[in-house]
Scaffold this motif. Structure first.
Motif, PDB file in Angstrom:
ATOM      1  N   UNK A 198      85.657 -16.177  -8.158  1.00 23.86           N
ATOM      2  CA  UNK A 198      84.966 -15.628  -6.932  1.00 23.86           C
ATOM      3  C   UNK A 198      83.956 -15.896  -6.957  1.00 23.86           C
ATOM      4  N   UNK A 199      82.444 -16.984  -6.309  1.00 27.47           N
ATOM      5  CA  UNK A 199      81.210 -16.590  -5.603  1.00 27.47           C
ATOM      6  C   UNK A 199      81.078 -16.443  -4.846  1.00 27.47           C
ATOM      7  N   UNK A 200      79.235 -16.349  -4.602  1.00 29.90           N
ATOM      8  CA  UNK A 200      78.410 -15.862  -4.020  1.00 29.90           C
ATOM      9  C   UNK A 200      77.572 -17.173  -3.249  1.00 29.90           C
ATOM     10  N   UNK A 201      77.251 -17.189  -1.748  1.00 24.46           N
ATOM     11  CA  UNK A 201      76.697 -17.328  -1.209  1.00 24.46           C
ATOM     12  C   UNK A 201      75.344 -17.463  -0.081  1.00 24.46           C
ATOM     13  N   UNK A 202      74.561 -17.680  -0.242  1.00 28.04           N
ATOM     14  CA  UNK A 202      73.792 -17.161   0.338  1.00 28.04           C
ATOM     15  C   UNK A 202      73.030 -18.561   1.707  1.00 28.04           C
ATOM     16  N   UNK A 203      73.352 -18.747   3.079  1.00 27.75           N
ATOM     17  CA  UNK A 203      72.192 -19.267   3.532  1.00 27.75           C
ATOM     18  C   UNK A 203      71.652 -18.867   4.646  1.00 27.75           C
ATOM     19  N   UNK A 204      70.129 -19.801   5.090  1.00 27.64           N
ATOM     20  CA  UNK A 204      69.249 -19.497   6.522  1.00 27.64           C
ATOM     21  C   UNK A 204      68.612 -20.331   6.726  1.00 27.64           C
ATOM     22  N   UNK A 205      67.273 -19.818   7.255  1.00 29.45           N
ATOM     23  CA  UNK A 205      66.052 -20.820   7.674  1.00 29.45           C
ATOM     24  C   UNK A 205      65.183 -19.377   7.998  1.00 29.45           C
ATOM     25  N   UNK A 206      64.296 -20.014   7.934  1.00 25.09           N
ATOM     26  CA  UNK A 206      62.690 -19.553   8.304  1.00 25.09           C
ATOM     27  C   UNK A 206      61.696 -20.222   8.973  1.00 25.09           C
ATOM     28  N   UNK A 207      61.394 -19.711   9.836  1.00 25.84           N
ATOM     29  CA  UNK A 207      59.544 -19.985  10.623  1.00 25.84           C
ATOM     30  C   UNK A 207      59.224 -18.447  11.195  1.00 25.84           C
ATOM     31  N   UNK A 208      57.299 -19.764  10.810  1.00 32.80           N
ATOM     32  CA  UNK A 208      56.517 -18.297  10.313  1.00 32.80           C
ATOM     33  C   UNK A 208      55.248 -19.240  11.040  1.00 32.80           C
ATOM     34  N   UNK A 209      54.967 -18.720  11.906  1.00 31.88           N
ATOM     35  CA  UNK A 209      53.183 -19.221  12.196  1.00 31.88           C
ATOM     36  C   UNK A 209      51.878 -17.877  12.387  1.00 31.88           C
ATOM     37  N   UNK A 210      51.097 -18.511  11.680  1.00 33.57           N
ATOM     38  CA  UNK A 210      49.730 -17.162  11.697  1.00 33.57           C
ATOM     39  C   UNK A 210      48.485 -18.406  12.297  1.00 33.57           C
ATOM     40  N   UNK A 211      47.445 -17.312  13.116  1.00 34.89           N
ATOM     41  CA  UNK A 211      46.322 -17.553  13.587  1.00 34.89           C
ATOM     42  C   UNK A 211      45.019 -16.474  13.629  1.00 34.89           C
ATOM     43  N   UNK A 212      44.221 -17.351  12.223  1.00 33.94           N
ATOM     44  CA  UNK A 212      42.651 -16.807  12.415  1.00 33.94           C
ATOM     45  C   UNK A 212      41.611 -16.868  12.916  1.00 33.94           C
ATOM     46  N   UNK A 213      41.538 -15.781  13.493  1.00 38.59           N
ATOM     47  CA  UNK A 213      39.833 -16.874  13.795  1.00 38.59           C
ATOM     48  C   UNK A 213      38.708 -15.795  12.812  1.00 38.59           C
ATOM     49  N   UNK A 214      37.580 -16.075  12.592  1.00 37.97           N
ATOM     50  CA  UNK A 214      36.805 -15.722  11.931  1.00 37.97           C
ATOM     51  C   UNK A 214      35.165 -15.484  12.949  1.00 37.97           C
TER      52      UNK A 214
ATOM     53  N   UNK B 176      60.999 -23.130   7.302  1.00 39.60           N
ATOM     54  CA  UNK B 176      62.660 -24.314   5.894  1.00 39.60           C
ATOM     55  C   UNK B 176      63.665 -23.239   6.487  1.00 39.60           C
ATOM     56  N   UNK B 177      64.457 -24.336   6.198  1.00 34.25           N
ATOM     57  CA  UNK B 177      66.009 -23.797   5.604  1.00 34.25           C
ATOM     58  C   UNK B 177      66.639 -23.344   3.907  1.00 34.25           C
ATOM     59  N   UNK B 178      67.207 -23.037   3.530  1.00 32.44           N
ATOM     60  CA  UNK B 178      67.029 -22.744   2.494  1.00 32.44           C
ATOM     61  C   UNK B 178      68.426 -22.350   2.004  1.00 32.44           C
ATOM     62  N   UNK B 179      69.534 -22.826   0.729  1.00 35.58           N
ATOM     63  CA  UNK B 179      70.468 -22.067   0.320  1.00 35.58           C
ATOM     64  C   UNK B 179      70.230 -21.849  -0.638  1.00 35.58           C
ATOM     65  N   UNK B 180      71.169 -20.700  -1.675  1.00 33.35           N
ATOM     66  CA  UNK B 180      72.162 -20.508  -2.888  1.00 33.35           C
ATOM     67  C   UNK B 180      73.019 -20.406  -3.312  1.00 33.35           C
TER      68      UNK B 180
END
Length: 700
Positions: free
Chosen positions: A366-382, A427-431
């Motif tokens: 028996x082994x363990x697996x994880x996988x998924x996807x992530x999106x992120x966005x930031x906006x800066x005003x100075x 990003x997409x990731x798997x481990x």
């Protein structure tokens, strides 16, 4: 000091729910989600298990082929670690550099810590440093994953990742109120109420509120913090849990310093200040920071022990400041130049992550697996405004120390003094953790990242476009005995950077390789965790301060190459009945491309430890102490700006009056050591002198 509003608990709860629903509905038309805790058989005392969101694969510290430090709520309360700066100051291998009253850098293994996450979510710190403060009232635990993190987060970083593990609604009714008072008129109130909202407990809630106000040992500095957190958890079915939450942290600081005391004059000679109170901040300066985070998490459990988690977060960070800065200048008639600025910032961030994890069978194991996807966005005003009366003008250092510099009229505003840019990552990731034999385990995976930015940063284009960059990760853990294991790990380093180089362009991404090997042990009936690690990191394009030029966007950096080598020793848990310890020793040696020592503002040797003991003859009494020692540090460009080796000692004692009431005393800097907080930029305030805090708590 300006007063921030204080509301009763019922009003705070209603506001939290309203703001959360509005924030999520207006920004993300996606399902909401929940938070679940770790197993009930969690380690006791200072021994801890990293949260599942810290390693993605839900590994214990012993199963993780990297160093991991977890600071639990018990230790936070014992030593009044109410700020993340205090927490990381107590973490082995982490160096805290308070370059100003309200901005802080953190380093580990020779490089900046830029990844601060909340239950495993969050983009890197804007500008690579913390502005204001993060109060620990809303969190149950803080995990620090040492070294590279290409698999665990959106971009590789060879220092560490800090993961804030939120408190969660409980099935049983719990409440705690704590009141404390201390040196320099410091006062604090903490409230934490949690429990079921229905008879069956399928709906639960938690409300956390803290207020801290006080003056300071620094001339003219005072601060108020208000913290609120509200959470609701819904068991939609036996397999689905939905959690909604909001967290609001406000820090209002008067007499804040932009920069700090110059440590050398225009000729490079060391400057000495007789009093730890000395500050260049003026009576009219302030630095207000307001950060709000809304989150939603939906977790589903499948019949085959698999789980899926969908997490959405929204963050808004605002700054409003009136600042004054002084630096040595050989071209000035007084030897010093001053600059005042009225600065405002607004950053909004959206993050989404979906992941699946669970066991699978291969080769009869028996082994363990994880996988998924992530999106992120930031906006800066100075925006930055300046006044002709204090725009790079000659000033007297003594006038600045006396606080008599007049407030300017801000009448300079142009396009070059503004920023408006957007950063995006996906990003997409798997481990996986493969059990190759009963004793040998392989942890491997990869993350493919794309990052882009557009907009203007103080007159310079903020252009970054990186697509399909893969960061591999591999580690092995071999169980020597039931109590000891050997491990090794390797990862490539990749981190998009947004600093400007000496041409006013965005610096190239940081790239390199990182290696780590060590041994971990579980001693004394598995109540004490110990570890020893060696690490080596080579990096290119490390952003290194190269000066200040307002015409090119302000602070400028060169991309330098460095190697970092060192060892880490750490222990946490119960050393003897009633005796809890947490601490470690770190040695790090950093060299540049010419093999000369680099980044000398980071101590080569550091020791951090905390210990508490419940007296066997008086079990209601707990006593403890802390020790922090570091070797000499100096500014890379000006050796005269340095701090000799020093040690800080703290003491604590608590008494449980009855099952509900307790009282506590904390004494920090017992020897009243005078020391500089950082020499990174050749400026620094002095650290806190001896101070005392007394508190009383009630719990149900």
């Amino acid at each position: 000091m300006r007063k921030i509003f204080t509301l009763p608990t019922s009003a705070l709860t209603l506001i939290a729910l309203g703001v959360l629903n509005s924030a999520v509905a207006d920004t993300l038309d996606l399902p909401s989600t929940s938070i679940t805790g770790d197993s009930e058989d969690a380690p006791q005392g200072y021994q801890a298990r990293p949260n599942a969101s810290t390693t993605r694969l839900n590994l214990t510290a012993g199963q993780t082929p990297q160093g991991v430090t977890s600071i639990k709520r018990e230790q936070l309360d014992d030593f009044k670690l109410n700020s993340i700066r205090d927490v990381l100051d107590s973490t082995p291998g982490v160096n805290v550099q308070k370059i100003e009253t309200d901005r802080t850098y953190f380093t580990a293994r020779g490089f900046d810590i830029t990844n601060f996450q909340y239950d495993g979510m969050g983009m890197p710190l804007n500008g690579g440093l913390l502005v204001g403060d993060i109060d620990t009232a809303p969190y149950e635990q803080v995990d620090i994953l040492h070294g590279a993190n290409g698999l665990m987060t959106g971009s590789g970083n060879p220092s560490a990742t800090v993961n804030f593990v939120r408190k969660r609604p409980t099935y049983d009714t719990e409440a705690k109120v704590s009141v404390s008072a201390g040196s320099w008129d410091k006062r604090r109130v903490d409230l934490d109420v949690s429990g079921p909202l229905t008879d069956s407990g399928n709906v639960r809630g938690r409300v956390i509120y803290a207020n801290e106000v006080g003056n300071s040992y620094l001339d003219r500095y005072s601060r108020e913090k208000n913290i609120f957190s509200g959470l609701l958890a819904f068991d939609l079915t036996d397999n689905d849990t939905l959690t909604l939450g909001i967290e609001d942290q406000k820090t209002n600081a008067n007499g804040a310093s932009w920069g700090a005391l110059p440590l050398t004059d225009a000729s490079g000679k060391a400057l000495h200040y007789s009093s730890t109170r000395s500050s260049i901040a003026q009576p009219w300066v302030y630095w207000d920071v307001h950060t709000t985070r809304a989150f939603a998490e939906w977790q589903h459990s499948f019949a085959n022990d698999w789980k899926s988690t969908l997490t959405l977060t929204a963050m808004e960070h605002r700054e409003d400041t009136n600042m004054f800065y002084v630096y040595g200048n050989s071209g000035s008639a007084t030897g010093f130049t001053g600059l005042a600025s009225n600065y405002k910032d607004k950053t909004r961030e959206l993050d989404g992550d979906i992941s699946f994890s669970g066991p699978f069978t291969l080769g009869g194991r028996e082994h363990q697996l994880t996988f998924g996807a992530n999106v992120a966005r930031s906006r800066t005003q100075e925006t930055s405004l300046y006044g002709t009366s204090s725009y790079y003008t000659d000033v007297s250092l003594q006038d600045a120390l006396n606080g008599v510099i007049p407030k300017p009229t801000y009448n300079i505003a142009n396009a070059a003094d503004t920023s408006n840019y957007t950063d995006r990552q996906k990003s997409v990731y798997a481990g996986a953790r493969f059990s190759l034999t009963d004793d040998l385990h392989l942890i491997t995976g990869a993350r493919m990242l794309s990052a882009d930015s557009d907009g203007e940063n103080y007159g310079s284009a903020r252009d970054v476009s990186i697509h399909g960059k893969v960061t591999p990760y591999a580690g092995v853990v071999y169980d020597l005995t039931p109590h000891y294991s050997l491990y090794a790990s390797y990862t490539e380093i990749f981190n998009p950077q947004y600093y400007l180089n000496t041409q006013g362009k965005v610096i190239d991404p940081l790239e390199g390789k990182s290696y780590e090997a060590g041994i971990k042990g579980h001693l004394l009936d598995n109540k004490l965790d110990v570890s020893a690690a060696v690490f080596h990191t080579k990096q290119d394009n490390v952003a290194t301060y190269a000066g200040f030029n307002p015409a090119l966007g302000g602070y400028l950096y060169d991309g330098m190459s460095y190697k970092s080598n060192g060892i880490e020793l750490e222990a946490s848990g119960e050393l003897a009945p009633g005796l809890q310890i947490s601490g470690g020793y770190t040695y790090v040696y950093i060299t540049d491309a010419d093999n000369d020592r680099g980044r000398k503002f980071i101590p080569r040797n550091a020791l951090t430890s905390s210990m508490t003991y419940k007296l066997p003859m008086a079990p209601k009494v707990k006593v403890g102490g802390s020790l922090k020692w570091q070797s000499k540090i100096e500014n890379d460009a000006a050796a005269a700006a340095n701090q000799a080796a020093y040690a800080l000692v703290g003491l604590m004692a608590s008494y449980d009056i009855d099952p509900h009431w307790s009282t506590q005393l904390n004494l920090d800097n017992l020897t009243n050591q005078k020391y500089l907080q950082s020499v990174r930029y050749g400026q620094s305030n002095y650290g806190d002198p001896r101070n005392l805090t007394a508190s009383v708590s009630w719990k149900f």
